[in-house]
Motif scaffolding. Sequence first.
Motif, PDB file in Angstrom:
ATOM      1  N   HIS A   1       0.796  -1.216   0.000  1.00 28.48           N
ATOM      2  CA  HIS A   1       0.000   0.000   0.000  1.00 28.48           C
ATOM      3  C   HIS A   1       0.832   1.271   0.000  1.00 28.48           C
ATOM      4  O   HIS A   1       0.361   2.320  -0.376  1.00 28.48           O
ATOM      5  N   PHE A   2       2.118   1.196   0.446  1.00 29.00           N
ATOM      6  CA  PHE A   2       2.800   2.434   0.834  1.00 29.00           C
ATOM      7  C   PHE A   2       3.208   3.327  -0.324  1.00 29.00           C
ATOM      8  O   PHE A   2       3.505   4.480  -0.127  1.00 29.00           O
ATOM      9  N   TRP A   3       3.189   2.760  -1.565  1.00 31.87           N
ATOM     10  CA  TRP A   3       3.600   3.635  -2.667  1.00 31.87           C
ATOM     11  C   TRP A   3       2.551   4.698  -2.961  1.00 31.87           C
ATOM     12  O   TRP A   3       2.872   5.778  -3.428  1.00 31.87           O
ATOM     13  N   LEU A   4       1.281   4.384  -2.671  1.00 30.11           N
ATOM     14  CA  LEU A   4       0.220   5.308  -3.095  1.00 30.11           C
ATOM     15  C   LEU A   4       0.261   6.645  -2.350  1.00 30.11           C
ATOM     16  O   LEU A   4       0.244   7.697  -2.981  1.00 30.11           O
ATOM     17  N   PRO A   5       0.321   6.668  -1.003  1.00 27.01           N
ATOM     18  CA  PRO A   5       0.443   7.972  -0.342  1.00 27.01           C
ATOM     19  C   PRO A   5       1.693   8.735  -0.785  1.00 27.01           C
ATOM     20  O   PRO A   5       1.655   9.954  -0.923  1.00 27.01           O
ATOM     21  N   ASN A   6       2.783   8.013  -1.064  1.00 25.38           N
ATOM     22  CA  ASN A   6       3.985   8.701  -1.537  1.00 25.38           C
ATOM     23  C   ASN A   6       3.780   9.298  -2.921  1.00 25.38           C
ATOM     24  O   ASN A   6       4.393  10.302  -3.274  1.00 25.38           O
ATOM     25  N   ALA A   7       2.910   8.642  -3.712  1.00 22.41           N
ATOM     26  CA  ALA A   7       2.672   9.123  -5.071  1.00 22.41           C
ATOM     27  C   ALA A   7       2.006  10.490  -5.072  1.00 22.41           C
ATOM     28  O   ALA A   7       1.899  11.123  -6.119  1.00 22.41           O
ATOM     29  N   MET A   8       1.567  10.949  -3.906  1.00 18.96           N
ATOM     30  CA  MET A   8       0.940  12.264  -3.842  1.00 18.96           C
ATOM     31  C   MET A   8       1.949  13.382  -4.077  1.00 18.96           C
ATOM     32  O   MET A   8       1.608  14.558  -4.068  1.00 18.96           O
ATOM     33  N   ALA A   9       3.226  13.022  -4.274  1.00 21.80           N
ATOM     34  CA  ALA A   9       4.223  14.018  -4.673  1.00 21.80           C
ATOM     35  C   ALA A   9       3.907  14.563  -6.052  1.00 21.80           C
ATOM     36  O   ALA A   9       4.427  15.597  -6.448  1.00 21.80           O
ATOM     37  N   ALA A  10       3.034  13.888  -6.783  1.00 23.81           N
ATOM     38  CA  ALA A  10       2.645  14.352  -8.118  1.00 23.81           C
ATOM     39  C   ALA A  10       1.802  15.619  -7.998  1.00 23.81           C
ATOM     40  O   ALA A  10       1.221  15.881  -6.952  1.00 23.81           O
ATOM     41  N   PRO A  11       1.727  16.416  -9.099  1.00 17.84           N
ATOM     42  CA  PRO A  11       0.816  17.562  -9.081  1.00 17.84           C
ATOM     43  C   PRO A  11      -0.611  17.098  -8.773  1.00 17.84           C
ATOM     44  O   PRO A  11      -1.000  15.984  -9.146  1.00 17.84           O
ATOM     45  N   THR A  12      -1.406  17.961  -8.128  1.00 15.67           N
ATOM     46  CA  THR A  12      -2.729  17.552  -7.659  1.00 15.67           C
ATOM     47  C   THR A  12      -3.645  16.984  -8.746  1.00 15.67           C
ATOM     48  O   THR A  12      -4.332  15.997  -8.490  1.00 15.67           O
ATOM     49  N   PRO A  13      -3.699  17.579  -9.961  1.00 21.46           N
ATOM     50  CA  PRO A  13      -4.586  16.965 -10.962  1.00 21.46           C
ATOM     51  C   PRO A  13      -4.227  15.505 -11.227  1.00 21.46           C
ATOM     52  O   PRO A  13      -5.105  14.675 -11.471  1.00 21.46           O
ATOM     53  N   VAL A  14      -2.927  15.208 -11.160  1.00 18.95           N
ATOM     54  CA  VAL A  14      -2.495  13.827 -11.370  1.00 18.95           C
ATOM     55  C   VAL A  14      -3.000  12.942 -10.239  1.00 18.95           C
ATOM     56  O   VAL A  14      -3.492  11.829 -10.462  1.00 18.95           O
ATOM     57  N   SER A  15      -2.900  13.441  -9.003  1.00 17.49           N
ATOM     58  CA  SER A  15      -3.394  12.653  -7.872  1.00 17.49           C
ATOM     59  C   SER A  15      -4.875  12.374  -8.029  1.00 17.49           C
ATOM     60  O   SER A  15      -5.348  11.266  -7.773  1.00 17.49           O
ATOM     61  N   ALA A  16      -5.607  13.414  -8.452  1.00 11.79           N
ATOM     62  CA  ALA A  16      -7.049  13.243  -8.583  1.00 11.79           C
ATOM     63  C   ALA A  16      -7.371  12.223  -9.666  1.00 11.79           C
ATOM     64  O   ALA A  16      -8.278  11.404  -9.511  1.00 11.79           O
ATOM     65  N   TYR A  17      -6.598  12.284 -10.744  1.00 12.08           N
ATOM     66  CA  TYR A  17      -6.955  11.500 -11.918  1.00 12.08           C
ATOM     67  C   TYR A  17      -6.382  10.085 -11.834  1.00 12.08           C
ATOM     68  O   TYR A  17      -7.126   9.102 -11.838  1.00 12.08           O
ATOM     69  N   LEU A  18      -5.046   9.981 -11.718  1.00 12.11           N
ATOM     70  CA  LEU A  18      -4.408   8.675 -11.742  1.00 12.11           C
ATOM     71  C   LEU A  18      -4.573   7.952 -10.418  1.00 12.11           C
ATOM     72  O   LEU A  18      -4.949   6.789 -10.353  1.00 12.11           O
ATOM     73  N   HIS A  19      -4.228   8.660  -9.349  1.00 12.31           N
ATOM     74  CA  HIS A  19      -4.046   7.951  -8.091  1.00 12.31           C
ATOM     75  C   HIS A  19      -5.292   7.966  -7.232  1.00 12.31           C
ATOM     76  O   HIS A  19      -5.223   7.810  -6.028  1.00 12.31           O
ATOM     77  N   SER A  20      -6.423   8.226  -7.886  1.00 11.93           N
ATOM     78  CA  SER A  20      -7.660   8.119  -7.150  1.00 11.93           C
ATOM     79  C   SER A  20      -8.780   7.585  -8.034  1.00 11.93           C
ATOM     80  O   SER A  20      -9.374   6.562  -7.745  1.00 11.93           O
ATOM     81  N   ALA A  21      -9.027   8.298  -9.159  1.00 15.05           N
ATOM     82  CA  ALA A  21     -10.208   7.927  -9.942  1.00 15.05           C
ATOM     83  C   ALA A  21      -9.940   6.804 -10.928  1.00 15.05           C
ATOM     84  O   ALA A  21     -10.823   6.000 -11.190  1.00 15.05           O
ATOM     85  N   THR A  22      -8.733   6.727 -11.496  1.00 15.52           N
ATOM     86  CA  THR A  22      -8.576   5.768 -12.589  1.00 15.52           C
ATOM     87  C   THR A  22      -7.477   4.722 -12.370  1.00 15.52           C
ATOM     88  O   THR A  22      -7.760   3.574 -12.105  1.00 15.52           O
TER      89      THR A  22
END
Lengths: 140, 766
Positions: free
Chosen positions: B215-236
């Motif tokens: 699981h731990f890579w996902l919270p770290n992936a929030m280093a991405a710009p916010t639109p990316v977090s919203a799109y890749l690391h949450s919705a799709t």
Amino acid sequence: MVNSVILNAATRLLVAILLLFSVYMLLRGHNLPGGGFIGGLIGSTGFILYAIAQGAEATRDALRAEPQNIAMIGLGIALASGVYAVFFGDAFFTGQWWFIGDRESGDYIPISSVLFFDIGVYLVVFGSILTLVLALEEEV
Amino acid sequence: MATGGVEVPRLAGGPAGWLSVIIPAVLFAWFAQFLPAVADGQTPLIGIDWVPSLDIRLEMLLDGLSLTFALLITGIGTLVTLYSTKYLGHHPEYPRFVLYLMVFMVGMLGLVLADNLIALFVFWEVTTISSYLLIGFTSDSAKSRRSALQALLLTGTGGLALLAGMIMLGSAAGTFSLMEIRGMGDAIRDHEYYIPILILFLAGAFTKSAQFPFHFWLPNAMAAPTPVSAYLHSATMVKGGVYLMARMNPTLGGTEPWFWALVIAGGFTTVFASVLAIRQTDIKQVLAYTTLMALGALTLFIGAGSSDAIKAAMLFLVVHSLYKAALFLMIGIVDHETGTREVADLRGLARKMPITFLAGALAAISMAGIPPFFGFIGKEFLYKAGLEADVAGLWITGCIFAASVLMFMAAGISVARPFLGRVPERFADVHEGPTPMWIGPFLLGALSLFFGIYSDIPEFWLVGPATDAVYGSDVSVDLYLFREVNDAFILSMITFAVGFVLYLGHARIRNALGRIITANPIKFDPGWDRTLDGLKVLAGWQTNLLQSGILQRYIFIIFATLAIGVGVTIYLQDALNFRIDIAAELDGLLFKHWAILTFITAGAILTALTGSRMVAIVALGVVGIGVALLFIIFSAPDVAITQLLVETLVVVLVAVAMLKLPHLGVRTDEANRPVHAMLSIAVGVITTLVLVAVLQSDLDLRLTEYFGETSWSEAFGRNIVNVILVDFRALDTFGEIAVVVVAALSAYALLRGTRYGSIRDEGEEK
């Protein structure tokens, strides 16, 4: 770079002949010995000769484009010639042919996506070898 | 930032900006046209033959599941790219960002639409790589780079496992088509490969969808710009693993190992993540952990496998995508305008940013699961499925209850805290975000309410068809807000009460949790670093062991391996079981053959004996030219020409490189020469024996005949060699020239890299 008057004079003539010959080999390849690979090798020999006579920098100027870009463009052309068939309902890399002129009488020019693929091969070989040789020359 | 007097309301970011909005919007409209057919139970299959000889087709499978995903990807994609025009439009690397985002979108669409397993894998990897590039978008930050690499390595490893699983599944089923595999569930579940296939598929799905312990890579992936977090690391993208599990449910699901693996991992992840969520102080991190919670819940309910559970999972999938994307975009606006995302700092923004507040509030209420929002329906159905489960009902219901309570709290932390209350002085000048930014969260929040009230719309078009596709047969889906006071409804009321009480005390709970977590010795992130460091030490050790850096030794090892490998094979296979009349063979040689033979031998002997590198390389060239002459005699002009040219080029290249090398001078390896000579003779003898052995059997000329006959009639060429290269076997040639380019570029980078060696040191300091 070699300071030789004979080489310099001969190179001017030879480069032109080699380049022309390389295109000739490329185009006749489908029916007679030749093709993109051989053509590319011959074409690069021309510029290698030029690099030996005039130096790497002059060769880069003469080429006008970076050799690694030439190789990438060649790869792109080869890929495009393969993808092209897909738009006509054929499988990837199925040759597409157009015969310009009258086929019945044999008076026609055959053009095909296969030819473009071969041109891509030519540019890849040509660009890749010159990338290597020029980088080596400059390194020395 | 652009300098200018009056701000004209236009899309920032230039052509990259508006293209990035138009492409997903058009695709969304295109996919929407299939809604009626899919809702009607059809599965349109759109495809073209790619490599028919290998039975590989590029085929799109549009059923309820893939269409729901496709609409989420393109719909949310449109809103996110619109948002990015303002969020990143002035960034100097904005076009690059758009390129990555579009590559990702294509990959993600391919993933959910592919009918062929191998195609699915390729697109799966496209999303992994584009995710890597997007997480590491701010590449001058060491933290971004580390997070990006972590995500790449973890999901990439899972991807490799998945590939192995797919190949096994393909060989077990005899086809790579998902459409066909779907009907073979029983045969595959009984197959001897079932358990390995299951483990490998779940390794892929769990890493991609960040299930515990990956699981731990996902919270770290929030280093991405916010639109990316919203799109890749949450919705799709992170739902890619969920998609895979849902897609495989009719094939691999319904067994005990499947049930327990998914139910335990999913249940644990969902509770674990929601506990960690309320512990965070950065609101984006709160949302990241609640995303983990949602992924856990989806895994849990797909694992549970009953028709109710699948229905609940598909419903929650849509519910979550809507509210979570909205919340991420909301916190992005807050960050953009105030410069902080810390819970402790943000207060009273409702007055300053009313529309953002409205959008966030709509989404947060849906997340908290309050009626009449879509989130409430989602939670009701999760409860209902949990309460009615035959096996492990208590575990499922308990997990989802705990998660829902904490979700209620998280909703409060991420919206109520920052927006309500008095405005602190430092935010006196804060104002509403630009229109393209609030449109997305506002629309998504409004949809969360709209779908709640008119629940028959998502039921008929999205959830119903998706449930049918995942369950494998028709399921009646009937979404409703409220019908009667049942167990699920009572549980919902308890959720609100407990959630509200906990929210009031969340500061204290966070501190207590912080103490517990600090005391816990098992930490995944530092553990990851240690694993990587260990790998580097191992790699360094084996490199030092194997890579001496002495070319002579490499060549020695290569040829020794060749000689031993081939020699032993010849002996074991008894390949020399024939007699040849040497005298007769020699009689058959003409003068020209003898001449070339002498030529080659002379070159070889000179190469071995000379003390000068230059002489050696030229002598080797003589050998090569002799071989080319042989080709000419035996009428292979193409090969001969190539051989001649390559020999010439090799001599030139080596001669140029040699200028850099020191003179051979006195040989320092005189002692090794007998050994080298023996090895050379051994390789020569063994190669000769192999060639003679090959010539003893009859040559199979079927291929030659085939190409000879068809090269003119089918490919309009008379030079068979060339026709094979550029037409019959064009795909192989394409692979080869790609290798040539990569080799040239690598050599170029190596030659040039030494010149800029200092760059690396500068980068490490940052």
